[in-house]
Design an enzyme around this catalytic site. Sequence first.
Site, PDB file in Angstrom:
ATOM      1  N   ARG A  46       0.848  -1.195   0.000  1.00 38.82           N
ATOM      2  CA  ARG A  46       0.000   0.000   0.000  1.00 38.82           C
ATOM      3  C   ARG A  46       0.884   1.247   0.000  1.00 38.82           C
ATOM      4  O   ARG A  46       2.101   1.143   0.050  1.00 38.82           O
ATOM      5  CB  ARG A  46      -0.936  -0.024   1.221  1.00 38.82           C
ATOM      6  CG  ARG A  46      -0.173  -0.438   2.492  1.00 38.82           C
ATOM      7  CD  ARG A  46      -0.700   0.140   3.730  1.00 38.82           C
ATOM      8  NE  ARG A  46      -0.593   1.561   3.743  1.00 38.82           N
ATOM      9  CZ  ARG A  46       0.548   2.220   3.951  1.00 38.82           C
ATOM     10  NH1 ARG A  46       1.688   1.590   4.168  1.00 38.82           N
ATOM     11  NH2 ARG A  46       0.562   3.545   3.936  1.00 38.82           N
ATOM     12  N   ALA A  48       0.900   5.291  -1.871  1.00 38.88           N
ATOM     13  CA  ALA A  48       0.818   5.660  -3.286  1.00 38.88           C
ATOM     14  C   ALA A  48       2.078   5.325  -4.100  1.00 38.88           C
ATOM     15  O   ALA A  48       1.988   4.600  -5.097  1.00 38.88           O
ATOM     16  CB  ALA A  48       0.447   7.137  -3.408  1.00 38.88           C
ATOM     17  N   ARG A  80      -7.168  -0.488  -6.928  1.00 40.00           N
ATOM     18  CA  ARG A  80      -7.586   0.578  -6.009  1.00 40.00           C
ATOM     19  C   ARG A  80      -7.669   1.875  -6.832  1.00 40.00           C
ATOM     20  O   ARG A  80      -6.799   2.112  -7.673  1.00 40.00           O
ATOM     21  CB  ARG A  80      -6.591   0.749  -4.842  1.00 40.00           C
ATOM     22  CG  ARG A  80      -6.547  -0.457  -3.898  1.00 40.00           C
ATOM     23  CD  ARG A  80      -5.664  -0.171  -2.689  1.00 40.00           C
ATOM     24  NE  ARG A  80      -6.307   0.728  -1.747  1.00 40.00           N
ATOM     25  CZ  ARG A  80      -5.679   1.316  -0.725  1.00 40.00           C
ATOM     26  NH1 ARG A  80      -4.384   1.106  -0.542  1.00 40.00           N
ATOM     27  NH2 ARG A  80      -6.326   2.114   0.111  1.00 40.00           N
ATOM     28  N   ASP A 223      -1.992  10.790  -1.960  1.00 38.70           N
ATOM     29  CA  ASP A 223      -2.301   9.706  -2.903  1.00 38.70           C
ATOM     30  C   ASP A 223      -2.555  10.217  -4.308  1.00 38.70           C
ATOM     31  O   ASP A 223      -2.358   9.507  -5.283  1.00 38.70           O
ATOM     32  CB  ASP A 223      -3.512   8.909  -2.410  1.00 38.70           C
ATOM     33  CG  ASP A 223      -3.092   7.980  -1.295  1.00 38.70           C
ATOM     34  OD1 ASP A 223      -2.998   8.448  -0.151  1.00 38.70           O
ATOM     35  OD2 ASP A 223      -2.793   6.809  -1.603  1.00 38.70           O
ATOM     36  N   ASN A 233      -5.663  12.222   0.401  1.00 43.38           N
ATOM     37  CA  ASN A 233      -4.776  11.446   1.280  1.00 43.38           C
ATOM     38  C   ASN A 233      -5.656  10.710   2.279  1.00 43.38           C
ATOM     39  O   ASN A 233      -6.888  10.868   2.306  1.00 43.38           O
ATOM     40  CB  ASN A 233      -3.769  12.364   1.980  1.00 43.38           C
ATOM     41  CG  ASN A 233      -2.674  11.572   2.683  1.00 43.38           C
ATOM     42  OD1 ASN A 233      -2.078  10.669   2.087  1.00 43.38           O
ATOM     43  ND2 ASN A 233      -2.411  11.851   3.940  1.00 43.38           N
TER      44      ASN A 233
HETATM   45  O1  MRU Z   1      -4.819   3.150   2.175  1.00 42.90           O
HETATM   46  P1  MRU Z   1      -3.338   3.352   2.180  1.00 42.90           P
HETATM   47  O2  MRU Z   1      -2.670   2.794   3.381  1.00 42.90           O
HETATM   48  O3  MRU Z   1      -2.704   2.900   0.886  1.00 42.90           O
HETATM   49  O4  MRU Z   1      -3.171   4.936   2.241  1.00 42.90           O
HETATM   50  C1  MRU Z   1      -1.888   5.483   2.193  1.00 42.90           C
HETATM   51  C2  MRU Z   1      -1.877   6.940   2.419  1.00 42.90           C
HETATM   52  O5  MRU Z   1      -2.904   7.578   2.516  1.00 42.90           O
HETATM   53  C3  MRU Z   1      -0.553   7.617   2.424  1.00 42.90           C
HETATM   54  O6  MRU Z   1      -0.597   8.759   3.224  1.00 42.90           O
HETATM   55  C4  MRU Z   1      -0.205   8.055   0.988  1.00 42.90           C
HETATM   56  O7  MRU Z   1      -0.292   6.970   0.099  1.00 42.90           O
HETATM   57  C5  MRU Z   1       1.126   8.638   0.893  1.00 42.90           C
HETATM   58  S1  MRU Z   1       2.387   7.399   1.047  1.00 42.90           S
HETATM   59  C6  MRU Z   1       3.822   8.214   0.857  1.00 42.90           C
END
Ligand code: MRU
Length: 332
Positions: A46, A48, A80, A223, A233
């Site tokens: 997971r 981004a 996703r 994201d 985000n």
């Molecule tokens: O649902 P997730 O855990 O994939 O969400 C991740 C986030 O919201 C992070 O803050 C974002 O991807 C930035 S990672 C550098």
Amino acid sequence: MYRALYWSDEPAVMLLDQTRLPAESVELSCPDVASLVDAIKRLAVRGAPLLGIAGGYGIALAVARGEDVETAAYDLAHARPTAVNLTKGVVRVFAAYRDSGGDPAATLAAARALHAEEDAAAEALATHGLTLIEPGARVLTHCNTGALATGGAGSAFGVALAAHKAGKLAHLWVGETRPLLQGARLTAWEAAAHGIPHTVLVDGAAASLMSTDQVDLVLVGADRIAEDGTVANKVGTYGLAVVATYLGIPFVVVAPCSTIDLATPQAAAITVEQRDATEVTTFAGQLVTPADSPAWNPAFDLTPAGLITALVTERGVLRHPDRAGIAELVAR
Ligand code: MRU
């Protein structure tokens, strides 16, 4: 120290299974695209930028395994919806596959190049972000933005880590990040691994923490960043931005340019992933609501650019991001 994702010539995409952390560090082998798509949907991998890297290697995996590459690209890109890096990673490596006439080595090389670029971007993010940190800073962060979510050492977390190494970070406050606890489970695990002094708080305590002069700066990742500077985000980010703005605390977004999507003009064009209600209605496998109570479970929220003090990218720091500033940054 730990590797969130790497390519194995088996062939397979190897993941550190993030659903098992912090209790166990278990590697998960994805020997085909279906298993990688499942891992993405379950959040075993997971964040981004790391999703972009995973998507790129996913195309290389499809080619190496002789799978239908167009189907693989569709399934990976749609695993996703919110993090633009996933689509971008898939599209970029698919283009290398197509342009090379389906050559496995060229496709894998494109995936590796994407991974190396994200590693380099993370290093530059830390360098630029460090310029915003005052000695003795107490930083609040949300979700997980470390090596478990990116290339290299991370985005927002990478800046906090650089500040820690430079002796500038007094404390890292870690929002637990309901409902899947990426802050409590993953960011706290990474902070502990690096010896960063940190404290976990429930998301609902953040406003109170900020209002009692215990936070100098909020650092979060992203994201997808729309053309007008809207930041998608992890859900809870928008609330932190509102409170930080009200209290005059700088609210800083740290993200590589690969997270900026000029094809998304504004907030309304961003698809916010809705996840299963059971993530909210159960805790550690136990039902915590009346059996028939529904739950609303958006995985992300949208923070308007007007609440963002600065956007840190590998190309530098953009203060008060807006449409014109983003365009100039991307053109740099
Ligand atoms: O649902 P997730 O855990 O994939 O969400 C991740 C986030 O919201 C992070 O803050 C974002 O991807 C930035 S990672 C550098």
